[in-house]
Design an enzyme around this catalytic site. Structure first.
Site: not given
Ligand code: SF4
Length: 374
Positions: A119, A132, A139, A143, A146, A191, A247, A365
């Site tokens: 995406e 973006c 990934c 996280c 996410c 990432e 962060l 995000c």
């Molecule tokens: S926030 Fe970024 S680094 Fe963390 S799991 Fe999602 S895509 Fe990956």
């Protein structure tokens, strides 16, 4: 089930068939194009010409490469195909049923050569037109907040698959808003620092001064969780791009719970990496901090963030959390947010607050994960 709406100008009839039989020349990086031309007995400038045909003119057929002789065009066409990434669907933020805002954020589903999907998000504003883009399918860093992290890791994107996202969004921006991209952020799925060779290659392609699409490196931001060795590579690369670091907490334990990578990259290691980056580039980094109710939004969290930010040359970008149905986090309330901002300002820090865009279409995000587009 996904129904792909191929755009006519980017995929020719028969390309699917060629894809099955011939390798895609867009898999080759600049150096490999050079090796290919050398193996064909061609002088080295032919590789630059081929690169220009592929990424400035975005040629989809070797026959159109008029600076090459017929024999070379035929030889290339007999051994290679040209398969770009394509637009598979899109969604825009809606005001009311059927009507979009003039500056609606839009999310695009991009189909890659092997049918994997990523995406990309187009974020228009009065001053900017930002794309973006994704750097990986899924990934590996998982996280906790996410959606991409919940997908797991499937593969790295090629440089051309990143530039194709930019080309597609640039033409959508012109179509929808009458102006092209002004900024690019590597902040979509994945990432970027775990796919750094291809990210570097894509940035160099996008900033080629005399290509049809060309953007200054200074208008490009790479976003990372903060991987010290790779941050050093970015600093040494000589690129003038900006660096943003997710962060999200300046408390070691909390950060570890939110971002498993923090177990290895402790706050101390990260602070040292930021200082080295500052020293090597003379540039600040932006600390991206997503406020989560009851997790990282207390006065003590603001104090810890201020202390961490002062260890290097850092700006702070506060962002809202955008809820994901399968995850348990909540956006923090306005009063906590205002208190948080005031404490950072009182500490003398440069703070920007980003209004969340695209939440209603899961384009904000932390919300990107491939699923069928409407
Ligand atoms: S926030 Fe970024 S680094 Fe963390 S799991 Fe999602 S895509 Fe990956």
């Amino acid at each position: 089930m996904l129904v792909y709406k191929m755009t006519k100008n980017r995929v020719e009839a028969g390309s699917e068939k060629r894809h099955e039989t011939l390798p895609n020349i867009r898999r080759l990086n600049r150096q490999e194009l050079g090796e290919l031309m050398a193996a064909l007995g061609e002088p080295s400038y032919r590789a630059s010409q081929l690169h220009r045909w592929l990424y400035s003119n975005q040629a989809l057929d070797f026959e159109t490469m008029s600076t090459f002789g017929r024999k070379l065009r035929q030889r290339l066409a007999s051994e290679w195909s040209i398969i770009p990434a394509t637009l598979a669907g899109s969604e825009s933020e809606f005001l009311d049923e059927g009507s979009t805002t003039p500056l609606s954020t839009a999310k695009f589903l991009i189909r890659l050569e092997d049918s994997e999907l990523v995406e990309s998000v187009l974020i228009p504003s009065e001053e900017r037109m930002t794309a973006c883009i994704s750097s990986q399918v899924g990934c590996p860093l998982r996280c906790a907040f996410c959606a991409t992290g919940q997908m797991g890791f499937r593969r790295n994107l090629l440089a051309s698959e990143m530039t194709d996202q930019v080309f597609l969004l640039d033409s959508e921006a012109i179509k929808r808003h009458g102006r092209g991209l002004s900024n690019i952020v590597y902040m979509g799925m994945g990432e970027p620092l775990l796919n750094l060779d291809n990210v570097f290659e894509s940035i160099r392609m996008l900033s080629e001064a005399d290509y049809n699409f060309s953007i200054s490196e200074k208008k490009i931001t790479i976003s990372t969780v903060g991987l010290p060795a790779e941050m050093e590579r970015v600093a040494r690369s000589g690129l003038k791009t900006k660096l943003a670091i997710s962060l999200h907490s300046a408390d070691q334990e909390v950060r570890e719970r939110m971002m498993p990578v923090a177990i290895d990259v402790t706050l101390d290691r990260l602070a040292n990496a930021i200082s080295s980056y500052n020293a090597m580039t003379g540039q600040p980094v932006t600390l991206v901090y997503m406020l989560l109710e009851g997790i990282n939004d207390s006065p003590d969290d603001a104090r810890k963030l201020a202390r961490f930010a002062r260890r290097g040359l850092c700006k702070i970008n506060l962002i809202d959390y955008n809820s994901i149905v399968t995850l348990k986090f909540k956006q923090c309330c306005d009063s906590s947010k205002n208190m948080f901002i005031q404490r950072l300002l009182d500490a003398g820090l440069l703070v920007t607050v980003r209004k969340s865009q695209g939440a209603s279409i899961n384009a904000a995000c932390g919300q990107l994960a491939t699923r069928p587009a409407r």
